[in-house]
Design an enzyme around this catalytic site. Structure first.
Site, PDB file in Angstrom:
ATOM      1  N   ASP A   1       0.837  -1.189   0.000  1.00 24.11           N
ATOM      2  CA  ASP A   1       0.000   0.000   0.000  1.00 24.11           C
ATOM      3  C   ASP A   1       0.877   1.245   0.000  1.00 24.11           C
ATOM      4  OD1 ASP A   1      -2.482   1.363   0.237  1.00 24.11           O
ATOM      5  OD2 ASP A   1      -1.941   1.783   2.303  1.00 24.11           O
TER       6      ASP A   1
ATOM      7  N   ASP B   1      -8.578  -1.043   1.903  1.00 23.24           N
ATOM      8  CA  ASP B   1      -8.640  -0.448   0.568  1.00 23.24           C
ATOM      9  C   ASP B   1      -9.929  -0.863  -0.143  1.00 23.24           C
ATOM     10  OD1 ASP B   1      -6.193   0.564   1.058  1.00 23.24           O
ATOM     11  OD2 ASP B   1      -5.282  -0.076  -0.824  1.00 23.24           O
TER      12      ASP B   1
ATOM     13  N   THR C   1      -3.159   5.016  -3.865  1.00 25.16           N
ATOM     14  CA  THR C   1      -2.102   5.780  -3.203  1.00 25.16           C
ATOM     15  C   THR C   1      -0.773   5.660  -3.928  1.00 25.16           C
ATOM     16  OG1 THR C   1      -1.954   3.886  -1.750  1.00 25.16           O
ATOM     17  CG2 THR C   1      -3.079   5.801  -0.913  1.00 25.16           C
ATOM     18  N   THR C   2      -0.518   4.505  -4.504  1.00 29.04           N
ATOM     19  CA  THR C   2       0.716   4.365  -5.270  1.00 29.04           C
ATOM     20  C   THR C   2       0.613   5.192  -6.548  1.00 29.04           C
ATOM     21  OG1 THR C   2       0.717   2.088  -4.511  1.00 29.04           O
ATOM     22  CG2 THR C   2       2.365   2.693  -6.116  1.00 29.04           C
TER      23      THR C   2
HETATM   24  P1  ADP Z   1      -2.726   1.886  -5.761  1.00 31.21           P
HETATM   25  O1  ADP Z   1      -2.120   2.034  -4.404  1.00 31.21           O
HETATM   26  O2  ADP Z   1      -2.484   3.077  -6.605  1.00 31.21           O
HETATM   27  O3  ADP Z   1      -4.152   1.463  -5.735  1.00 31.21           O
HETATM   28  P2  ADP Z   1      -2.220  -0.731  -6.745  1.00 31.21           P
HETATM   29  O4  ADP Z   1      -0.993  -1.513  -6.479  1.00 31.21           O
HETATM   30  O5  ADP Z   1      -3.478  -1.120  -6.051  1.00 31.21           O
HETATM   31  O6  ADP Z   1      -1.884   0.757  -6.451  1.00 31.21           O
HETATM   32  O7  ADP Z   1      -2.453  -0.780  -8.305  1.00 31.21           O
HETATM   33  C1  ADP Z   1      -3.544  -0.194  -8.896  1.00 31.21           C
HETATM   34  C2  ADP Z   1      -3.443  -0.263 -10.385  1.00 31.21           C
HETATM   35  O8  ADP Z   1      -3.532  -1.600 -10.849  1.00 31.21           O
HETATM   36  C3  ADP Z   1      -4.588   0.505 -10.993  1.00 31.21           C
HETATM   37  O9  ADP Z   1      -4.120   1.319 -12.031  1.00 31.21           O
HETATM   38  C4  ADP Z   1      -5.493  -0.604 -11.514  1.00 31.21           C
HETATM   39  O10 ADP Z   1      -6.224  -0.168 -12.631  1.00 31.21           O
HETATM   40  C5  ADP Z   1      -4.521  -1.675 -11.867  1.00 31.21           C
HETATM   41  N1  ADP Z   1      -5.137  -3.001 -11.866  1.00 31.21           N
HETATM   42  C6  ADP Z   1      -5.790  -3.598 -10.849  1.00 31.21           C
HETATM   43  N2  ADP Z   1      -6.251  -4.807 -11.199  1.00 31.21           N
HETATM   44  C7  ADP Z   1      -5.872  -5.004 -12.493  1.00 31.21           C
HETATM   45  C8  ADP Z   1      -6.044  -6.071 -13.439  1.00 31.21           C
HETATM   46  N3  ADP Z   1      -6.682  -7.184 -13.118  1.00 31.21           N
HETATM   47  N4  ADP Z   1      -5.529  -5.918 -14.671  1.00 31.21           N
HETATM   48  C9  ADP Z   1      -4.875  -4.801 -14.991  1.00 31.21           C
HETATM   49  N5  ADP Z   1      -4.674  -3.769 -14.153  1.00 31.21           N
HETATM   50  C10 ADP Z   1      -5.158  -3.848 -12.917  1.00 31.21           C
HETATM   51 MG    MG Z   2      -4.991  -0.322  -5.029  1.00 22.79          MG
END
Ligand code: ADP
Ligand code: MG
Length: 542
Positions: free
Chosen positions: A60, A390, A93-94
Site C-alpha cells: 500500500d 482499501d 495511493t501508489t
Molecule cells: P494503488 O495504491 O495506486 O491502488 P495498486 O498496487 O493497487 O496501487 O495498483 C492499482 C493499479 O492496478 C490501478 O491502475 C489498476 O487499474 C490496476 N489493476 C488492478 N487490477 C488489475 C487487473 N486485473 N488488470 C490490470 N490492471 C489492474
Molecule cells: Mg490499489
C-alpha cells in the site's frame, strides 16, 4: 563596494533559483522510484523495518510512504498527498505518488531550458481540468435498480482493488465479504462501524463476517466458567465502575480498639460492593460489561445469578457495542434502567482458533459488523487488513458515487490521447506542456507492464493505436501479456479515485514547481545544521 546585508540568522541555509527547483524535482522522483515497483497486480511488496526492529510488509503506497520517514522538505509533499488520497478515497495511493513524480519528470527539461514555472503551473492546471471533464464525460454509471447487478458491480470494484495485493488469490472470497460488510452499514456508511479483529491461526478462508459486534474474551476470574455463555434478547449494562474489593492503601492508618470494630470496616467494604452488585442484578441486566476490572467476588456473584460479566473491555469495543446495542456507559449503578442499557437479539461466546470471542448479533441500533480475520503470520494479517481496508473504501466510494471507469491504464491512456488531441489546437508553449502532461499519464500503464515483466514499449504502442481508433477502454491485460478491453474484463475503478488522484498529483506538482527558494532555519529545522557555512547545499539535495 557595498557591505553585505545579512537578513537571516547565521547558519540558515538558503538555496534558490533553477538549480534548487531541479533538486526538489529530483528528490520527488527518488520518492516515486521507491514505490514504483509496487503498482498493480504484479507489483512487488516492500519490507520495511523500523528502528524498533518491527517489520512491515506492505503493498500500500500510503503505508510505505508513512513508514519511510522522509526528511527532504519538498519530497514530503508527496508523502502528504499519499496520505490524503488514503483518507479521501482509500485506494490509488501508489498511483498518485507515481503520477506526481512523472508530472515533474516530464516538466524538468522545460524548466532546464528556462520556461517559467508559472507557465508550466498554468498549463498543468488546465490539463487537470480537461482530464476531470473528460472522466466525468466518459464514466459509466452503475445502475442501482437491479439488486443482483448492482451487487456484482460493487464486487468487481472490490476485486480490482484487491487484485494488486497479497490476498489476490482469495479475492473472490473476500470481495463478497467486503460487499456484505459495507451493505450492512446504514446510509452514511461509517467506516468505524466495521471492526477488524485478527486471530492468528487457520487459513485465510476461515475469516468470518459477524453481523454485529465481536471482541475477544477479556481476562476473567474463577467463577467465570460457571456463567451462561449465551442469551436471547439480554439487557446489557455498560459500566465504567470497578467491581472489586479495594486493597487498603499502603500507608493509611486506621486505629481500632477491638476486633469487632475491625470487622465493621471489612463489612462496610463488602457492603459497598454487594450494594452495587445488587443494584445491577435488580436492574434486570443479564450481561455486564465494564471498562474497569471486575473482580473474583463480583464474578462469583454474577455466576450465582445466571449473569455474564466481562471486565477490562477495550474502550473502542465498548464504544462499538454502545453504538450497536444502544445504552450508555454509566459511572454509578444508580442510573441503571432500561433506557441506559443496551440490548441485542443474541449474545454468544464462541471459540475461534485459540481465542474465545464474545458475539453480539442482531443489534437494533446502528448497523455494524465485525470481520474476524484468520491467517498465518502476523505481518501477513496486517497486510490483509490494509488490503481489506482499501477494498472497503472502494466499495463505499462506489456506493456513494456510482460512476466507474476501466482500470489497468485504460483511463490514463484515454486521457493521454484526449490531451494530445487538445494540445494540437493550442499555440505556444502550452502545447508542449500539455503534451508533457499527456506523456506523464502513460506512466501508469507503462509501470503496470514493467512490474509484470512485459515489453512496455510494445504494449503502449498497441494501446495508443487502439485508443486512436476510438476504443476507449483498452488497457493492459495482465494475464496474457497483451491489451484488452478492461471494461469488458471487469477491471473497474470508481471514477472518483482517478479524479482525486489526478487532482492531488497535479496540485503537488504545481506546489513543488511554485517554490523558488528553500530556506532552512537551523533552530526550527532539527538543529544539527547549525554553524555550517551559509550557502552550502545550494542546488544540492538537502
Ligand atoms: P494503488 O495504491 O495506486 O491502488 P495498486 O498496487 O493497487 O496501487 O495498483 C492499482 C493499479 O492496478 C490501478 O491502475 C489498476 O487499474 C490496476 N489493476 C488492478 N487490477 C488489475 C487487473 N486485473 N488488470 C490490470 N490492471 C489492474
Ligand atoms: Mg490499489
Amino acid at each position: 563596494m557595498q557591505p553585505q546585508i545579512i537578513l537571516l540568522k547565521e547558519g540558515t541555509e538558503s538555496s534558490q533559483g533553477k538549480s534548487q527547483l531541479i533538486s526538489n524535482i529530483n528528490a520527488c522522483q527518488a520518492i516515486a522510484d521507491c514505490v514504483r515497483t509496487t503498482l498493480g497486480p504484479r507489483g512487488s511488496d516492500k519490507l520495511i523495518v523500523n528502528n524498533n526492529g518491527n517489520a512491515t510488509i506492505s503493498n500500500d503506497g500510503a503505508t510505505i510512504m508513512k513508514m519511510l520517514d522522509v526528511v527532504h522538505p519538498a519530497a514530503r509533499t508527496l508523502v502528504d498527498i499519499a496520505k490524503s488520497q488514503d483518507a479521501e478515497v482509500g485506494d490509488g495511493t501508489t498511483s498518485v505518488v507515481l503520477l506526481a513524480g512523472e508530472l515533474l519528470r516530464q516538466v524538468k527539461p522545460y524548466i532546464e531550458e528556462g520556461v517559467h514555472s508559472q507557465v508550466t503551473i498554468k498549463a498543468y492546471r488546465k490539463a487537470t481540468n480537461l482530464c476531470i471533464e473528460k472522466i466525468n464525460e466518459i464514466a459509466v454509471t452503475i445502475g442501482k435498480t437491479n439488486e443482483a447487478e448492482y451487487r456484482a458491480s460493487l464486487e468487481k470494484c472490490a476485486a480490482t482493488a484487491m487484485s494488486s495485493k497479497l490476498i489476490h488469490g482469495q479475492k473472490d472470497f473476500f470481495k463478497k465479504m467486503v460487499v456484505d460488510a459495507v451493505l450492512m452499514l446504514d446510509t452514511l456508511l461509517p467506516l468505524d462501524m466495521i471492526g477488524i479483529k485478527k486471530v492468528p491461526g487457520g487459513g485465510l478462508e476461515d475469516t468470518l463476517l459477524v453481523q454485529g459486534v465481536a471482541f475477544k474474551k477479556t481476562f476473567s476470574y474463577a467463577g467465570f466458567e460457571m456463567q451462561p455463555k449465551s442469551y436471547d434478547n439480554p439487557k446489557i449494562a455498560l459500566l465504567n465502575i470497578e467491581l472489586e474489593l479495594k486493597a487498603e492503601r499502603d500507608n493509611a492508618e486506621v486505629r481500632v480498639a477491638n476486633v469487632a470494630e475491625y470487622q465493621k470496616i471489612v463489612d462496610a467494604e463488602w457492603g459497598i460492593l454487594y450494594d452495587k452488585l445488587d443494584k445491577i442484578h435488580q436492574s434486570g441486566a443479564k450481561i455486564v460489561l465494564s471498562k474497569l476490572p471486575i473482580g473474583d467476588v463480583a464474578t462469583q456473584y454474577f455466576s450465582d445469578r445466571d449473569m455474564f460479566c466481562a471486565g477490562r473491555v477495550p474502550e473502542e469495543d465498548l464504544k462499538r457495542t454502545i453504538k450497536a446495542c444502544g445504552g450508555s456507559v454509566l459511572t454509578t449503578v444508580g442510573d441503571l434502567k432500561d433506557s441506559t442499557m443496551g440490548t441485542c437479539e443474541r449474545f454468544e461466546e464462541k471459540q475461534i482458533g485459540s481465542d474465545r470471542f464474545n458475539f453480539f448479533t442482531g443489534c437494533p441500533h446502528a448497523k455494524t459488523c465485525t470481520v474476524v480475520l484468520r491467517g498465518g503470520a502476523e505481518q501477513f494479517m496486517d497486510e490483509t487488513e490494509r488490503s481489506l481496508h482499501d477494498a472497503i473504501m472502494i466499495v463505499r466510494r462506489a456506493m456513494k458515487n456510482d460512476a466507474i471507469v476501466a482500470g489497468g491504464g485504460a483511463i490514463e491512456m484515454e486521457l493521454s490521447k484526449y490531451l494530445r488531441d487538445v494540445s494540437r489546437t493550442i499555440a505556444g508553449k502550452e502545447q508542449l506542456l500539455i503534451g508533457a502532461y499527456a506523456k506523464a499519464l502513460e506512466v501508469i500503464p507503462r509501470q503496470l507492464c514493467d512490474n509484470a515483466g512485459f515489453d512496455s514499449t510494445n504494449i503502449l504502442n498497441k494501446l495508443r493505436q487502439k485508443h486512436a481508433q476510438g476504443h476507449k477502454w483498452y488497457g493492459v491485460d495482465i494475464m496474457n501479456e497483451d491489451i484488452a478491453d478492461n471494461f469488458h474484463e471487469c477491471v473497474w475503478e470508481p471514477s472518483l479515485v482517478k479524479i482525486n488522484a489526478l487532482t492531488a498529483a497535479s496540485e503537488a506538482a504545481c506546489l513543488i514547481l511554485s517554490v523558488d527558494e528553500t530556506v532552512k532555519n537551523p533552530k526550527s529545522g532539527g538543529g544539527d545544521m547549525g554553524g555550517m557555512p551559509a550557502g552550502r547545499g545550494r542546488g544540492r539535495p538537502m
